[in-house]
Every structure is written in structure tokens, then in C-alpha cells.
Design a protein around this motif. Structure first.
Motif, PDB file in Angstrom:
ATOM      1  N   ASP A  64       0.855  -1.194   0.000  1.00 16.69           N
ATOM      2  CA  ASP A  64       0.000   0.000   0.000  1.00 16.69           C
ATOM      3  C   ASP A  64       0.889   1.242   0.000  1.00 16.69           C
ATOM      4  O   ASP A  64       1.393   1.655   1.051  1.00 16.69           O
ATOM      5  CB  ASP A  64      -0.894  -0.002   1.240  1.00 16.69           C
ATOM      6  CG  ASP A  64      -1.859   1.180   1.227  1.00 16.69           C
ATOM      7  OD1 ASP A  64      -1.961   1.859   0.184  1.00 16.69           O
ATOM      8  OD2 ASP A  64      -2.511   1.413   2.264  1.00 16.69           O
ATOM      9  N   GLU A  67       0.150   4.048   2.622  1.00 18.80           N
ATOM     10  CA  GLU A  67       0.046   3.715   4.045  1.00 18.80           C
ATOM     11  C   GLU A  67       0.535   4.849   4.941  1.00 18.80           C
ATOM     12  O   GLU A  67      -0.089   5.171   5.960  1.00 18.80           O
ATOM     13  CB  GLU A  67       0.848   2.440   4.325  1.00 18.80           C
ATOM     14  CG  GLU A  67       0.782   1.988   5.777  1.00 18.80           C
ATOM     15  CD  GLU A  67       1.567   0.707   6.007  1.00 18.80           C
ATOM     16  OE1 GLU A  67       1.824   0.378   7.171  1.00 18.80           O
ATOM     17  OE2 GLU A  67       1.926   0.039   5.002  1.00 18.80           O
ATOM     18  N   ARG A  70      -2.016   7.779   4.964  1.00 22.94           N
ATOM     19  CA  ARG A  70      -3.319   7.538   5.607  1.00 22.94           C
ATOM     20  C   ARG A  70      -3.276   7.914   7.085  1.00 22.94           C
ATOM     21  O   ARG A  70      -4.298   8.307   7.663  1.00 22.94           O
ATOM     22  CB  ARG A  70      -3.721   6.076   5.439  1.00 22.94           C
ATOM     23  CG  ARG A  70      -3.960   5.652   4.004  1.00 22.94           C
ATOM     24  CD  ARG A  70      -4.467   4.211   3.948  1.00 22.94           C
ATOM     25  NE  ARG A  70      -4.374   3.654   2.615  1.00 22.94           N
ATOM     26  CZ  ARG A  70      -5.225   3.883   1.625  1.00 22.94           C
ATOM     27  NH1 ARG A  70      -6.249   4.694   1.831  1.00 22.94           N
ATOM     28  NH2 ARG A  70      -5.052   3.315   0.441  1.00 22.94           N
ATOM     29  N   THR A  71      -2.126   7.751   7.711  1.00 23.70           N
ATOM     30  CA  THR A  71      -1.994   8.076   9.139  1.00 23.70           C
ATOM     31  C   THR A  71      -1.344   9.442   9.357  1.00 23.70           C
ATOM     32  O   THR A  71      -0.982   9.789  10.482  1.00 23.70           O
ATOM     33  CB  THR A  71      -1.152   6.997   9.840  1.00 23.70           C
ATOM     34  OG1 THR A  71       0.136   6.906   9.203  1.00 23.70           O
ATOM     35  CG2 THR A  71      -1.847   5.649   9.778  1.00 23.70           C
ATOM     36  N   LYS A  77      -3.410  16.607   3.747  1.00 23.29           N
ATOM     37  CA  LYS A  77      -3.343  15.146   3.617  1.00 23.29           C
ATOM     38  C   LYS A  77      -4.054  14.660   2.368  1.00 23.29           C
ATOM     39  O   LYS A  77      -3.516  13.840   1.611  1.00 23.29           O
ATOM     40  CB  LYS A  77      -3.948  14.516   4.875  1.00 23.29           C
ATOM     41  CG  LYS A  77      -4.150  13.021   4.802  1.00 23.29           C
ATOM     42  CD  LYS A  77      -4.785  12.502   6.085  1.00 23.29           C
ATOM     43  CE  LYS A  77      -5.124  11.025   5.975  1.00 23.29           C
ATOM     44  NZ  LYS A  77      -5.770  10.511   7.212  1.00 23.29           N
ATOM     45  N   GLU A  78      -5.258  15.125   2.115  1.00 20.21           N
ATOM     46  CA  GLU A  78      -6.017  14.645   0.963  1.00 20.21           C
ATOM     47  C   GLU A  78      -5.336  15.024  -0.342  1.00 20.21           C
ATOM     48  O   GLU A  78      -5.317  14.245  -1.307  1.00 20.21           O
ATOM     49  CB  GLU A  78      -7.440  15.217   1.010  1.00 20.21           C
ATOM     50  CG  GLU A  78      -8.251  14.761   2.198  1.00 20.21           C
ATOM     51  CD  GLU A  78      -8.406  13.250   2.236  1.00 20.21           C
ATOM     52  OE1 GLU A  78      -8.452  12.621   1.145  1.00 20.21           O
ATOM     53  OE2 GLU A  78      -8.456  12.689   3.340  1.00 20.21           O
ATOM     54  N   ILE A  81      -2.431  12.663  -0.879  1.00 17.54           N
ATOM     55  CA  ILE A  81      -2.901  11.349  -1.319  1.00 17.54           C
ATOM     56  C   ILE A  81      -3.286  11.385  -2.786  1.00 17.54           C
ATOM     57  O   ILE A  81      -2.929  10.495  -3.573  1.00 17.54           O
ATOM     58  CB  ILE A  81      -4.083  10.879  -0.445  1.00 17.54           C
ATOM     59  CG1 ILE A  81      -3.603  10.574   0.980  1.00 17.54           C
ATOM     60  CG2 ILE A  81      -4.748   9.654  -1.060  1.00 17.54           C
ATOM     61  CD1 ILE A  81      -4.725  10.169   1.922  1.00 17.54           C
TER      62      ILE A  81
END
Length: 538
Positions: A64, A67, A70-71, A77-78, A81
Motif C-alpha cells: 500500500d 500507508e 493515511r496516518t 493530507k487529501e 494522497i
């Protein structure tokens, strides 16, 4: 009269056609071989294609790349990603991504590591030479020593030497590689470096080493009880003399062979090679081998001037010339079988050349050991080179050797055991065959029976594992590389897997898988070369 003319005419027609017929025969023989090779390459390509597809799918679902994000607690953050999803094309189904990757493979593009940003081809081009440098020497030495010790063990079946080798093989085969590597670091590097501060061997250790040497050599040589005692005494006294010389002269602090050592060991190599390949009764082979030793001694001092500006291509060129000189000397001595003399002289010449090379490397030991970066502790425990160390070709060569010695020994100890067992079992099986008893009944010596009749057929089972092991070299020694901080293929695989970086893992698998597939094809041709009953075109 007409009949005789017809015969001559027929003969005149057949003579020019003979070479054409021979060429046609060779072409007919080559065609099935090429067909076999093409069929195997095609089937191997299909197998490799299926294997890469399976591995790619497993990596796609097991790793992933998001990974860490995600944390993450980053405010964007978005966005991070979304950027990584676009960069790695994660919205595309894995099957489609596989075919995109496969299309890049055909154009020479194996992808790019998203962690480091480096192309996979660049990562492989730096990892493969490092791995080959680490594992090639250990594999070749393990094969040579394993086969030799296994053959001697088979010829000395049910003797103390055979039982000792069997016990040692099982012990070495059972040892965990990480444990062996740690012990080598502790005793082979730290302990030896401490010993070099005062390289004096106590009398008790001299006695233990001398007696052990006597036991080993008397077991190897064998013979009657009187012969074994003579071998034991000679080996013990020789070992004591060598250890006293090493301690008394401080040889370990400034080692060298010198011309005397090169000649003495070279003569021993000449007699050993001739005894194994031709027998000491073949005077032409013996004289040819001793002549190559004399040529090496005559060139010892002139070569020191050549070595001043040594480079790797120069050394490799000298190696080729050395073998050529040995072949020429063997051919000049001739005899009823020139091939035997040429082989014996070439092997001896190569051995003498290696001795001169090793002697030249030894000559920089003192200056290397006293360098500020080394500080009197020459045996390294990690890495492939000493940071900040600069010097001549010989200093760099010695530095590579001191970094290679521990991981090489670790790999040898583990591989040696399996090769010993394979070669022993194979030779014992061959020695019980009918054609071996027939050869003995004809009056052939045991040396001829073993070297010319049994040894070649005993190599057939080994031909299955040796090419595969050599191909596996490029896969790296993962545990050994990890412990000794060696940046090779194994380290690349582990680092990429932990970083969830699929492209370098696929590059690793593609290289190792391709070489293993090709090694299986090579095995078929080695079988055909060793056993005339086997044909690759069948």
C-alpha cells in the motif's frame, strides 16, 4: 575399359562433393539443436511472463503506497494522497498497470522508484556488480573446495577423514547464516584485529594447530599405517616451522611471498596439477609445468615495474597472456598427447600468476594497515570500502579484499557443506558402476580410473545445481548483505519491499527470474557435454 573410366569419373565427381556433404551433415545436425533451443526459449518466456504477472498482482494487492499518508496529520493530507495516486496511476486496475509495465520492459524502461526517484535500471546497475563482487568469489570457492573435499571423502570412504567431513558438513549446513556472520564479526574481525596489536602465537596454540594439521593431512593422504605416520610427522613439523617463522619475523604485520615463496609454492602447484591430471610418470607434462614456474620466476622482478601503473584491464590482459604462455609451453613439449601437457602447463601458469598478483597486493599491507582511516584494524566488519581512503590500484584492491573476506567466508561455510555431500554421493555411485570395474580390470591406475572415467560422470548431478546457484548469485545474499551492510541486490529487494516500492521489486524479480530460466537451459547443454548419451535435440 569403359568400366574403369566410369569409376574414375565417379570418383572425380565424389571428391568435390565431399565437403558439401559434410557441410550438409553439420547443418542437419545443427537444425534440431536450434529447434530445441528455440522451443525452450519460447516456453521459458511464457513461464517468465506468467511468473511476472503473478508477482505483479501480489505486489499490487499486498503493498500500500499510501500507508504513510493515511496516518498523516498534515493539513493537506487529501491533496498529498491525490497527488501520489496520480503519480503512481493507482486508479488504473492492476492488470492494466501490469501491461503498461510490460510494455516499458520491452523498450528498456523498468519503471522508476517513487521513494528515491531513481530509475530502476540505475538501481540495478549499481546493485548487480556489488552483489556479483560479494557472492561470485564465495560461490566459486565453495564449489571448488566442496567438490574437491567431497571427492577425497568418497575415495577415503569410512575413514576418519570421511567421518570428520560428514560431521562437519552437517554442522555447517545446520548453522544459521546470521549467527555465523555475527561470530565472524566477533572472532574474525574484532578478535583478529586485536591480535595484530601483538601477533605472537603462544606455544600451546602452536602445538594444537600443528597436531590438527598433522591429523588432517595424514587422513587425506592415507595409505598404510607407516605412510600415515610419516605424513603426520611431516605436516606437524612443517606447520610448527611456519608458525615459528610467522611469529619470529612479525610476518603478519608486513606479509609477502617474495620470489622464493612464489617459486616454492609454484613447484608444489606444478607437481600437484600433473599428479592429478597426467600422473608424475608423464615427464613432458611435468617438465612443461615446471618450465612455466621458471618463466614466472624470471618475470617476477620485471613485472614489478609493470605493476606500478596497474589497472584492472591490464591485470586481466596479463592473465590471458599467462594462460596463453602456459598453453604454448605445453604445446612445445608435445608428447603423444599434447592436450594433457597444455592443460597442466596452463593451470600451473595461472597459479603462478595468481601468486605473483597476491604477493604484490601483500606489499601494501603495512601502509594500508597504518593509514589513518584503518588505524591498525584492517579487517572490516561493514560496507564494501573504507570511506575517505584513497591510494593506488593495489591499495584499493586490498581494501576491497578486507571488506570481502568476512561475508565471503560466511557464504562459503554454508554452501561448502551441500557441495561436499553432493559430490561425495555422486562419486560413490559412479565408482560402483560396471564400466569402472572394467577399467580397473584392464590394468588402468586408480588415478586414471578416477580422473578420466569416474570424475566426469560424477559431475552430471552437480550440473543441475551449479548453474542454478550461479544464476542465483544475482539474487543476492539477503541476510549476509543485511548484516555486513552490503548494498547489493538483496539489500535492494528488502529496502524496496519495506518501502512499498513495487517497481524495484519487479526489476529484481525480472533479473533473477530471467537468469534462472536461462540457467535451466544451460543445464541441458551441460548434460549433453558431460554425457554423450544425452542429446539436446531429442
Amino acid at each position: 575399359m569403359a568400366t574403369s573410366v566410369t569409376t574414375r569419373a565417379s570418383g572425380a565427381r565424389s571428391a568435390p562433393d565431399a565437403p558439401v556433404s559434410a557441410r550438409r551433415s553439420r547443418l542437419r545436425g545443427a537444425a534440431p539443436t536450434l529447434t530445441f533451443l528455440g522451443r525452450r526459449l519460447l516456453s521459458s518466456a511464457i513461464v517468465l511472463l506468467g511468473a511476472t504477472f503473478i508477482v505483479y498482482m501480489l505486489l499490487s494487492y499486498a503493498l500500500d503506497p499510501l500507508e504513510d499518508l493515511r496516518t498523516s496529520t498534515a493539513p493537506n493530507k487529501e491533496a498529498l494522497i491525490e497527488a501520489r495516486v496520480r503519480a503512481l496511476d493507482l486508479n488504473t486496475p492492476p492488470v492494466i498497470r501490469y501491461f503498461k509495465w510490460l510494455g516499458g520492459v520491452f523498450t528498456g524502461d523498468l519503471g522508476t522508484s517513487w521513494v528515491s526517484g531513481q530509475p530502476v535500471t540505475s538501481l540495478l546497475s549499481s546493485a548487480i556488480p556489488s552483489t556479483v563482487q560479494l557472492v561470485a568469489a564465495s560461490t566459486l570457492i565453495a564449489i571448488g573446495l566442496g567438490v574437491l573435499v567431497g571427492i577425497v571423502s568418497a575415495l577415503r570412504q569410512y575413514t576418519r577423514f570421511d567421518y570428520s567431513v560428514t560431521f562437519l558438513s552437517f554442522v555447517l549446513y545446520s548453522l544459521p547464516s546470521f549467527w555465523v556472520a555475527v561470530l565472524l564479526k566477533l572472532w574474525g574481525a574484532i578478535g583478529f584485529n586485536d591480535f595484530l596489536a601483538d601477533p605472537t602465537i603462544p606455544p600451546v596454540w602452536m602445538a594444537v594447530l600443528a597436531l590438527a594439521s598433522g591429523v588432517v593431512w595424514s587422513s587425506i593422504i592415507g595409505g598404510s599405517r607407516r605412510a600415515r605416520w610419516i605424513s603426520f610427522a611431516a605436516a606437524t613439523l612443517s606447520t610448527v616451522a611456519v608458525l615459528v617463522f610467522v611469529t619470529g619475523t612479525g610476518w603478519l604485520l608486513d606479509p609477502s611471498l617474495g620470489i622464493v615463496g612464489v617459486v616454492a609454492i609454484g613447484v608444489g602447484i606444478a607437481f600437484g596439477v600433473v599428479a592429478l591430471t597426467a600422473g608424475l610418470g608423464n615427464r613432458r607434462a611435468l617438465y612443461a609445468s615446471l618450465t612455466t614456474v621458471a618463466i614466472g620466476a624470471a618475470l617476477y622482478y620485471p613485472l614489478q615495474y609493470v605493476f606500478v601503473n596497474a589497472t584492472t584491464p591490464l591485470i586481466l590482459g596479463l592473465g590471458v597472456v599467462t594462460i596463453a604462455v602456459g598453453v604454448a609451453v605445453g604445446w612445445a613439449f608435445g608428447g603423444y598427447d599434447r592436450g594433457i601437457s597444455m592443460r597442466a602447463a596452463a593451470v600451473t601458469a595461472l597459479g603462478v600468476g595468481l601468486l605473483i598478483y597476491v604477493d604484490r597486493v601483500m606489499r601494501v599491507w603495512e601502509s594500508y594497515s597504518n593509514a589513518s582511516q584503518i588505524n591498525g584494524r584492517p579487517i572490516a566488519t561493514i560496507g564494501s570500502q573504507t570511506p575517505g581512503l584513497t591510494g593506488s590500484y593495489w591499495v584499493e584492491t586490498l581494501d576491497r579484499f578486507t571488506h570481502l573476506v568476512l561475508p565471503t567466508i560466511a557464504l562459503i561455510l554454508i554452501s561448502f557443506a551441500s557441495y561436499t555431500r553432493y559430490s561425495r554421493a555422486s562419486l560413490l555411485e559412479v565408482m560402483n558402476q560396471d564400466y569402472i570395474r572394467t577399467a580397473r580390470a584392464k590394468g588402468l591406475s586408480e588415478r586414471v580410473v578416477t580422473t578420466r572415467h569416474a570424475f566426469r560422470n560424477a559431475l552430471i548431478p552437480l550440473a543441475t545445481i551449479v548453474p542454478l546457484d550461479i544464476a542465483a548469485l544475482f539474487g543476492g545474499a539477503i541476510i549476509t548483505e543485511r548484516i555486513f551492510a552490503w548494498s547489493g541486490m538483496g539489500a535492494l529487494f528488502i529496502k524496496s519491499l519495506q518501502g512499498r516500492d513495487a517497481d524495484p521489486v519487479m526489476g529484481y524479480f525480472l533479473v533473477t527470474g530471467t537468469l534462472l530460466v536461462l540457467a535451466n537451459i544451460v543445464v541441458d547443454f551441460v548434460y549433453a557435454a558431460l554425457d554423450p548419451r544425452i542429446r539436446v535435440n531429442s
